[in-house]
Design a protein around this motif. Structure first.
Motif, PDB file in Angstrom:
ATOM      1  N   GLN A  23      -1.358   1.728   4.759  1.00 46.91           N
ATOM      2  CA  GLN A  23      -0.406   0.736   5.256  1.00 46.91           C
ATOM      3  C   GLN A  23      -0.876  -0.675   4.919  1.00 46.91           C
ATOM      4  O   GLN A  23      -0.078  -1.521   4.490  1.00 46.91           O
ATOM      5  N   GLN A  24      -2.154  -0.950   5.068  1.00 44.53           N
ATOM      6  CA  GLN A  24      -2.685  -2.277   4.749  1.00 44.53           C
ATOM      7  C   GLN A  24      -2.526  -2.588   3.254  1.00 44.53           C
ATOM      8  O   GLN A  24      -2.190  -3.713   2.870  1.00 44.53           O
ATOM      9  N   ASN A  25      -2.771  -1.600   2.413  1.00 43.60           N
ATOM     10  CA  ASN A  25      -2.610  -1.812   0.972  1.00 43.60           C
ATOM     11  C   ASN A  25      -1.158  -2.104   0.606  1.00 43.60           C
ATOM     12  O   ASN A  25      -0.873  -2.945  -0.264  1.00 43.60           O
ATOM     13  N   LEU A  26      -0.236  -1.415   1.271  1.00 48.20           N
ATOM     14  CA  LEU A  26       1.183  -1.667   1.009  1.00 48.20           C
ATOM     15  C   LEU A  26       1.590  -3.068   1.462  1.00 48.20           C
ATOM     16  O   LEU A  26       2.353  -3.760   0.773  1.00 48.20           O
ATOM     17  N   GLU A  27       1.094  -3.507   2.600  1.00 52.07           N
ATOM     18  CA  GLU A  27       1.418  -4.851   3.095  1.00 52.07           C
ATOM     19  C   GLU A  27       0.819  -5.923   2.182  1.00 52.07           C
ATOM     20  O   GLU A  27       1.435  -6.966   1.944  1.00 52.07           O
ATOM     21  N   LEU A  28      -0.385  -5.672   1.659  1.00 50.79           N
ATOM     22  CA  LEU A  28      -0.982  -6.615   0.715  1.00 50.79           C
ATOM     23  C   LEU A  28      -0.160  -6.684  -0.575  1.00 50.79           C
ATOM     24  O   LEU A  28       0.025  -7.763  -1.153  1.00 50.79           O
ATOM     25  N   ALA A  29       0.347  -5.535  -1.016  1.00 50.09           N
ATOM     26  CA  ALA A  29       1.182  -5.517  -2.220  1.00 50.09           C
ATOM     27  C   ALA A  29       2.446  -6.336  -2.013  1.00 50.09           C
ATOM     28  O   ALA A  29       2.912  -7.035  -2.929  1.00 50.09           O
ATOM     29  N   ILE A  30       3.013  -6.303  -0.824  1.00 50.94           N
ATOM     30  CA  ILE A  30       4.218  -7.089  -0.538  1.00 50.94           C
ATOM     31  C   ILE A  30       3.898  -8.576  -0.572  1.00 50.94           C
ATOM     32  O   ILE A  30       4.708  -9.391  -1.052  1.00 50.94           O
TER      33      ILE A  30
END
Length: 436
Positions: A197-204
């Motif tokens: 989830q953290q990696n996805l939020e960083l990608a956004i």
């Protein structure tokens, strides 16, 4: 007082609300092209160069007009002196003190070895080169806008996919927490999903930054305010109406590509320079005439206090003797420049053939990739659904669920990117042909 207070508070809240509404605009790509054509500073510059070149043609045509010179003078004449050759026995020689001079001279060149007509033709060719350069710059700007526009669309689609996957990840985290409470999962399982989830939020966050950069570029090129948020029109991804390849694209490019036309005109310009170099070997013939009215008549002694009028009409011949020993080298230089221009023209044709073939290949490859990615997405979705159902029934490990989710995310992004890559390669092909 309470009514006034609540009314003021309401108006203030409305103003804040309006201030927070982003200035979003859905702009179709054709509209973006038109706006760039009207507002791009680079295109304004090249248009100004074109207008200057056309003015230069008008100025060159002035060489065909006759030359007229008028001179009027009034003066005070002092007395003269008469003396021996050894400067002795000087005597005063009274001269009428008021002097006047009027002259009107005209000339018209009837032959200059073709220099005048060649100079005008050269100016006209330079104007055509400037116009083609403006056309080339217009296509370059449109292609630049297309690249930014499609990348912006790609980023917005990627953001939607990542947001969707964040929702799925949150649901999985909820399920893992429930299993963790029931003693059916490990803390490590929850940590993995939270890390995902953290990696996805960083990608956004990275996507939002890239959107901001591309939006800024487009706002400047399209002449929009910096506060405008450009939203690409979804119709740009409709690839069903894009034409298929045909065998005559290279010939079309040779006939339409501005770069080839410019090099062809530059070869013609070099040929004009050869003609101008040859023109220096010939004399120049002109019709000349003049009218003079001078007073007093001072070439008589004593001076005569009268006006003297005379005129003439005839033919003048001018020849540059230096051309006898300079023109040969100038002609050789002009011919060498012509050969260089011809080689540049041939090289540009070769570059065009290579560029069009590469663009054709990439355009066809983009369709092939899209079909492959669509099939991959279909298989990844089916696999994800199967793994998800098995995971809910405790038949697979969390690692398999993560792999299936990542595979589906990657396949979905590949389809989104592939559709826009088809559109981009279509614009690239049109640019190489010269029809964008």
């Amino acid at each position: 007082m309470k009514i006034q207070y609540w009314l003021a508070l309401f108006l203030f809240s409305v103003q804040i609300g309006y201030a927070q509404i982003p200035n979003e605009k859905i702009i179709p790509i054709d509209t973006a092209f038109a706006m760039a054509g009207r507002n791009s500073t680079h295109l304004h510059l090249s248009k100004s160069v074109t207008e200057t070149a056309h003015k230069a043609v008008d100025a060159a045509k002035n060489m065909r007009l006759p030359s007229l010179n008028v001179e009027i003078a009034a003066m005070y004449l002092g007395d003269g002196s008469i003396m021996n050759r050894d400067f002795t026995h000087a005597q005063n020689a009274p001269i009428p003190h008021f002097g006047n001079n009027f002259s009107l001279e005209a000339s018209y060149v009837v032959f200059a070895g073709g220099a005048i007509s060649t100079t005008i033709e050269k100016a006209e060719l330079e104007a055509q080169v400037a116009a083609l350069a403006h056309e080339k710059n217009s296509m370059d700007i449109r292609f630049l806008v297309a690249g930014h526009y499609l990348n912006l669309y790609k980023l917005y689609n990627q953001k939607k996919v990542f947001q969707k996957n964040i929702e799925q990840t949150n649901e999985l985290i909820r399920q893992v927490k429930a299993k963790l409470s029931a003693g059916m999962a490990l803390d490590n399982d929850l940590t993995r999903y939270e890390l995902m989830q953290q990696n996805l939020e960083l990608a956004i966050i990275e996507i939002d930054n890239n959107i901001s950069i591309l939006n800024k570029h487009l706002c400047i090129t399209l002449g929009l305010s910096a506060e405008t948020t450009i939203l690409p029109d979804s119709s740009v991804q409709n690839i069903e109406n894009l034409p298929l390849l045909n065998a005559g694209l290279i010939n079309d490019a040779i006939a339409q590509r501005p770069e080839i036309k410019i090099h062809s005109l530059k070869k013609d310009l070099a040929e004009k320079d050869v003609r101008l170099a040859h023109a220096d070997k010939y004399p120049s013939f002109a019709i000349i005439g003049a009218e003079h009215l001078n007073g007093p008549i001072t070439f008589e002694i004593p001076p005569i206090n009268k006006n003297f009028n005379y005129w003439y009409l005839g033919v003048g011949i001018s020849y540059k003797l230096e051309s006898l020993y300079k023109s040969g080298k100038n002609i050789a230089l002009a011919k060498t420049a012509y050969n260089t221009a011809d080689l540049a023209y041939q090289a540009e044709i070769e570059n065009t053939q290579t560029a069009v073939h590469e663009a054709q290949t990439n355009y066809a490859e983009a369709f092939d990739k899209l079909q492959t990615y669509r099939k991959s997405f279909q298989l990844a979705t089916e696999n994800y659904n199967v793994i998800n159902n098995r995971y809910k029934n405790d038949l697979v490990l969390i690692t398999e669920m993560l792999d299936a989710s990542n595979m589906k995310l990657k396949a979905e992004l590949q389809v989104v990117n592939a559709k826009l890559d088809v559109v981009f390669n279509y614009f690239k092909l049109q640019r190489e042909i010269g029809t964008l």
